[in-house]
Design a protein around this motif. Structure first.
Motif, PDB file in Angstrom:
ATOM      1  N   THR A  10       0.847  -1.192   0.000  1.00  0.00           N
ATOM      2  CA  THR A  10       0.000   0.000   0.000  1.00  0.00           C
ATOM      3  C   THR A  10       0.882   1.240   0.000  1.00  0.00           C
ATOM      4  OG1 THR A  10      -1.654  -1.187   1.313  1.00  0.00           O
ATOM      5  CG2 THR A  10      -1.831   1.211   1.236  1.00  0.00           C
ATOM      6  N   ASP A  11       0.688   2.081  -0.996  1.00  0.00           N
ATOM      7  CA  ASP A  11       1.409   3.349  -1.073  1.00  0.00           C
ATOM      8  C   ASP A  11       0.505   4.419  -0.463  1.00  0.00           C
ATOM      9  OD1 ASP A  11       2.649   5.737  -1.687  1.00  0.00           O
ATOM     10  OD2 ASP A  11       3.068   5.204  -3.765  1.00  0.00           O
ATOM     11  N   ARG A  12       0.866   4.862   0.726  1.00  0.00           N
ATOM     12  CA  ARG A  12       0.015   5.834   1.420  1.00  0.00           C
ATOM     13  C   ARG A  12      -0.099   7.148   0.658  1.00  0.00           C
ATOM     14  NH1 ARG A  12      -0.028   5.604   7.761  1.00  0.00           N
ATOM     15  NH2 ARG A  12      -1.516   7.179   7.229  1.00  0.00           N
TER      16      ARG A  12
ATOM     17  N   GLU B 248      -0.558   7.502  -2.415  1.00  0.00           N
ATOM     18  CA  GLU B 248      -1.542   7.386  -3.488  1.00  0.00           C
ATOM     19  C   GLU B 248      -2.962   7.671  -2.982  1.00  0.00           C
ATOM     20  OE1 GLU B 248      -1.125   3.555  -5.317  1.00  0.00           O
ATOM     21  OE2 GLU B 248       0.690   4.156  -6.400  1.00  0.00           O
TER      22      GLU B 248
ATOM     23  N   ARG C 199       5.489  16.225  -7.666  1.00  0.00           N
ATOM     24  CA  ARG C 199       5.193  14.966  -6.975  1.00  0.00           C
ATOM     25  C   ARG C 199       5.848  13.748  -7.615  1.00  0.00           C
ATOM     26  NH1 ARG C 199      -0.699  15.397  -4.193  1.00  0.00           N
ATOM     27  NH2 ARG C 199      -0.151  17.254  -3.029  1.00  0.00           N
ATOM     28  N   SER C 200       5.878  13.695  -8.915  1.00  0.00           N
ATOM     29  CA  SER C 200       6.488  12.549  -9.592  1.00  0.00           C
ATOM     30  C   SER C 200       7.979  12.447  -9.236  1.00  0.00           C
ATOM     31  CB  SER C 200       6.310  12.682 -11.106  1.00  0.00           C
ATOM     32  OG  SER C 200       6.971  11.633 -11.757  1.00  0.00           O
TER      33      SER C 200
ATOM     34  N   ILE D  45       8.304  11.214  -5.628  1.00  0.00           N
ATOM     35  CA  ILE D  45       8.092   9.759  -5.511  1.00  0.00           C
ATOM     36  C   ILE D  45       9.328   9.019  -6.018  1.00  0.00           C
ATOM     37  CG2 ILE D  45       6.704   7.804  -6.329  1.00  0.00           C
ATOM     38  CD1 ILE D  45       5.360   9.595  -4.150  1.00  0.00           C
TER      39      ILE D  45
END
Length: 183
Positions: free
Chosen positions: A33-35, A37, A70-71, A74
């Motif tokens: 799970t990517d929080r 996202e 954001r990209s 990440i």
């Protein structure tokens, strides 16, 4: 899925590790799970970091990462995890260090504000790279998160004793009782 940022979520001991740990069960494809996202989580993370992060005194208020960055942020998170995880496991990190430095550079060039989460994460990462005792950085035996062991004898095994330590002890107890019970 809705999340709450709690002190446990900031048990890495450094902002950069807490950012890397924003992926839950990173190496379990079915439960990963990517929080970041989840809606609103990237915006609420900086506020929680100010309250719970071990490095909070170094940063003061932290603003969220801008939508346009954001990209890259990440990508930085993934480079942080890959580099420090490999370093802990005594793997060759030369190429991963180059990738990390490139990601750091890209984020710093795109960071609009010096008090944003992206800039604070860059500074935290640079401190970790230059950490005087890299053997203090570990991987939690229960959840796989990265953390700094600040115990006197470097014996800490879990990111958070109250959560992962208790889960590990409960699992050991359950297995022992199951083995002891007659068929």
């Amino acid at each position: 899925m809705s999340f709450t940022w709690t002190p446990h979520r900031f048990s890495g001991g450094a902002l950069a590790l807490d950012v890397a740990n924003s992926v839950i069960l990173r190496h379990d494809d079915e439960r990963r799970t990517d929080r970041f996202e989840a809606p609103g989580q990237m915006e609420s993370f900086p506020r929680a970091a100010v309250n719970f992060c071990a490095e909070r005194a170094l940063f003061g208020d932290i603003l969220p990462v801008g939508q346009e960055n954001r990209s890259d942020f990440i990508d930085l998170r993934e480079a942080i995890d890959a580099y420090f995880r490999a370093r802990i496991l005594d793997r060759n990190v030369d190429g991963l260090l180059a990738d990390l430095l490139e990601a750091l550079s890209k984020v710093m060039r795109g960071a609009a504000l010096s008090d944003g989460l992206d800039a604070a994460t860059v500074h935290s990462t640079l401190r970790l790279i230059a950490m005087p005792d890299p053997d203090r950085m570990k991987i939690c035996r229960n959840c796989g998160w990265l953390f700094i062991d600040r115990s006197k004898n470097k014996s800490r095994a879990w990111c958070d004793m109250a959560v992962c330590g208790n889960r590990a002890k409960a699992n050991r107890y359950y297995r022992r009782k199951k083995e002891e019970s007659p068929p």
